[in-house]
Every structure is written in C-alpha cells, then in structure tokens.
Design a protein around this motif. Structure first.
Motif: not given
Length: 412
Positions: A149-156
């Motif tokens: 899991t990763y923090p929210k990323n707008n590009t992805i």
C-alpha cells in the motif's frame, strides 16, 4: 525512492481466465477443492495440487516438481500465454457490497525490502520462509502477489482512471459475486509516468504477504550466490506485488475464540478481568464494540462489554495502542495462559467478516468456552507500528482485497 517495475506476466487467455482463477488453496474446504478439481480441468488448483492426477497426496520436493510440470503443461496447451513486452497491470475488484479496489500489479524490489523502503508490520516464521523459498526455486514462478500500500498519488490515480475507460482485457465474476477486471499498460509514456511516480514515494507498506516477500528475499540471495554473472537486473531481484492506495485498503479484525478458562471458574475469571476492565453484562443482546480499547466478550450464553481501565495500562509505543496487543497482554497471556499466539491450539481466530453471531454460535456449540471481539485496526496504526520497527501479534488484521491466484504470474 521505491523501485516498481513492469514485467512480462504469464496469464490465462481471455476465454479461460474465469475458469483458471482460484482462491488460495488453503481457503477451500476439502469438498470445495474436490468439486473444482473434478469438474474444472482449467482450474489453477490443478497446478498447485498435482497429486490429484494420481489420486495421491504428494509433498516436499516431489510435489514441487509436479507443480512445475502441471504449470508447463498449461503453457504448452495454450491456456497460459506470456506478454511480449513488460507491462503494468491495472487490477480492479468490485465486491458483492459494491466496494471497489483499484491497484497495479507490478514487480517490487527485493533491495527496497532489504533497505526498509518496503516496511513490514508482522513477524514471519523462519521455517515457513525456507519452505516457500524452496518451492519458488523449484517451480520458477509466483502466482500470488504481495499486497503493498502507498499514500494517495494523483499521477497514478489519473492513469488508472483513464485506462479504465477502455475495454478490460479480463472481466469475470466469481461464485463469491466479486467481479474482477484487468487492463494492460504497455505504452512507454504511461509506463515511465508510473515508474517515476513510484520512485518519488519514500515508503511502501506490506499489507498482506509477509511470508511471500521474505521468501522472495531468500530466493534472491540463493540465486544470486549461484550466479557468477549476477547483474541485479534478473527477475529474481523482484517479486510480484499488487500496489493499492491506502485509502482503498479495507481492514477487518480477527476475533478470538479460546477453548477453556485456564482452570478458572466463570466467577474467578470475571474477577480477574475486573482489574483491567470495567465490565458490563449485556445479557443475550449481542454487543459489538464501536470504540478503540472497547471489547466484546461472549461467555456462558451472555454478552459482556469490556472497557479498558486506561489508568492501569501503560501506552509507550504504537503497538501498545493496538487492541489485539491489549487483549493479549491483559487477558490471553496473564489470565488464560496463552503465550504462543501462533501455535497454541487453545486459541482460534475468526475473521471479522464473520459477524458476532458466528462467534456466539461457536461458543454455544461448546467448541470454545469464550469469545472476544474488537474493532479493526487502522491503516495509521499499521504504518506507525511498521515505522517503529515493531510487529503486530499474529492475526491482528484481515486485509482486503484478496486477489485470485493464476490471473497474473511472475516467472524467475
């Protein structure tokens, strides 16, 4: 800082994927497994249960070699194909409750795991690590991704959303009424954008698959030591992962069931509980806690609410705040005498997806003497515990989504 790469997945053909995809082997009852093996020749269960062909239980190295043979047969028969160029794979699940999970199947770096860029929150059992490493080394593939899991990323998020406007490569619904979708990202522009986006994420967290990731580390060390031409780019330097934004992760609790009161009478047990908890008898009305440090208990046909006496409990670390740890340190270990949460056969864990009535019925059947319920841990707790290099007690979280085996396969 995270190195997440595309890879050439081996996967079923579009017309076979719904037949191939399976849950993890252990999640089936014996009757369910036999039914699928009897009536579905394309099930991935035929690969991981190769003894079925000979009506014989086979284990150890002999089983591993037969798994490899069945896998190669699926490839030879055209049930599996391999992509010609490295791809990222967008995987979406819509469950029966209409909750969506959107993530990317990719290759995560063993080096990142070693350097604590990929962080863990659970201990692993060394013997299980070695067994699975030996299995991977023999069969040459992995069909179950580690959940990261990763923090929210707008590009992805934007790339995922845009790609999902196209027709999915795979779309199938399981008997659990979950619908699975898969899209391939193979154009260089999107591949570079995703790779760059992950490289700017400082930390990833293992949500599920601690043994799979640790075994992949051992496999890498093993194969590296036997490869005089090791470059660091070999496929064994990575392991297949499903990366999902932490906002979409769903965490359920595991409730606890215990077979006896460690020689105590009901009254003696309640008196000992009173030291650390404010106890209220809820009679036959089911009680489900709604706050941290509140617990439910079902004993002798009655429900109880247990509220932790915080003045008697010391909070030093993030682990001390975790309800599963509190239950262990205040009841399971000191009162019920359960010290080994992994191996003591007096305790069983019931997924929080099963409601409190399931817990009640298992106690009423006299299989267990007492049951305990709690609220789920949060993603913030999980991350804090990992950041402090601490580990949760076993079965502290039941995390979704759960992917199907055999949809994407990573070869070493």
């Amino acid at each position: 800082m995270s190195k997440i790469l595309p890879f050439k997945a081996v996967r079923p053909t579009r017309d076979k994927v719904s037949l191939v995809a399976s849950r993890s082997y252990q999640s089936y009852t014996q009757a369910e497994r036999e039914a699928r093996l009897d009536y579905n020749p394309f099930s991935f269960l035929h690969i991981v249960n190769p003894g079925y062909k000979y009506d014989k239980e086979i284990s150890g190295e002999a089983r591993y070699n037969l798994v490899k043979n069945r896998y190669l047969e699926f490839k030879e028969d055209g049930i599996f194909i391999q992509d010609q160029s490295p791809c990222y794979y967008i995987y979406k699940i819509v469950d029966r409750d209409d909750q969506e999970f959107n993530g990317i199947v990719a290759a995560a770096s063993v080096e990142d795991y070693n350097n604590n860029i990929i962080k863990k929150h659970e201990d692993t059992i060394a013997s299980r690590e070695v067994v699975f490493k030996d299995y991977l080394k023999t069969v040459g593939f992995n069909a179950e991704p580690v959940l990261l899991t990763y923090p929210k990323n707008n590009t992805i998020s934007a790339i995922i959303k845009e790609k999902q406007k196209e027709r999915a490569e795979f779309e199938f619904t399981t008997t659990y009424r979950d619908t699975h979708y898969l899209w391939l990202i193979d154009n260089p522009e999107d591949i570079n954008a995703i790779s760059d986006a992950f490289s700017n994420i400082k930390t990833l967290y293992i949500a599920d698959g601690h043994h799979r990731s640790s075994s992949s580390k051992l496999l890498c060390e093993d194969l590296k030591s036997n490869n005089l031409k090791h470059t660091g780019n070999e496929t064994y330097n990575y392991f297949m992962s499903y990366l999902i934004c932490e906002e979409e992760l769903k965490i359920n609790q595991f409730n606890r069931l215990v077979k006896d009161l460690n020689g105590l009478s009901k009254e003696e047990f309640l008196i000992q509980l009173d030291t650390m908890f404010r106890i209220e008898n809820r009679s036959i009305m089911p009680y489900q806690p709604s706050k941290q440090h509140h617990f439910s208990m079902y004993l002798d046909g009655e429900f109880y609410s247990l509220y932790l006496r915080k003045s008697n409990y010391i909070f030093n670390t993030a682990l001390d705040q975790l309800d599963a740890q509190i239950l262990y340190k205040t009841i399971l270990e000191p009162i019920l005498g359960i010290t080994d949460l992994r191996n003591d056969n007096r305790i069983m864990y019931l997924s929080g997806k099963k409601d409190i009535v399931n817990l009640k019925s298992m106690v009423d059947s006299n299989t267990f003497k007492v049951g305990f319920g709690m609220i789920p841990a949060t993603i913030e707790q999980m991350k804090l515990i990992a950041d402090q290099n601490l580990t949760m007690p076993p079965k502290s979280t039941y995390i979704e989504p759960k992917l199907r085996s055999g949809v994407t396969i990573y070869e070493f």
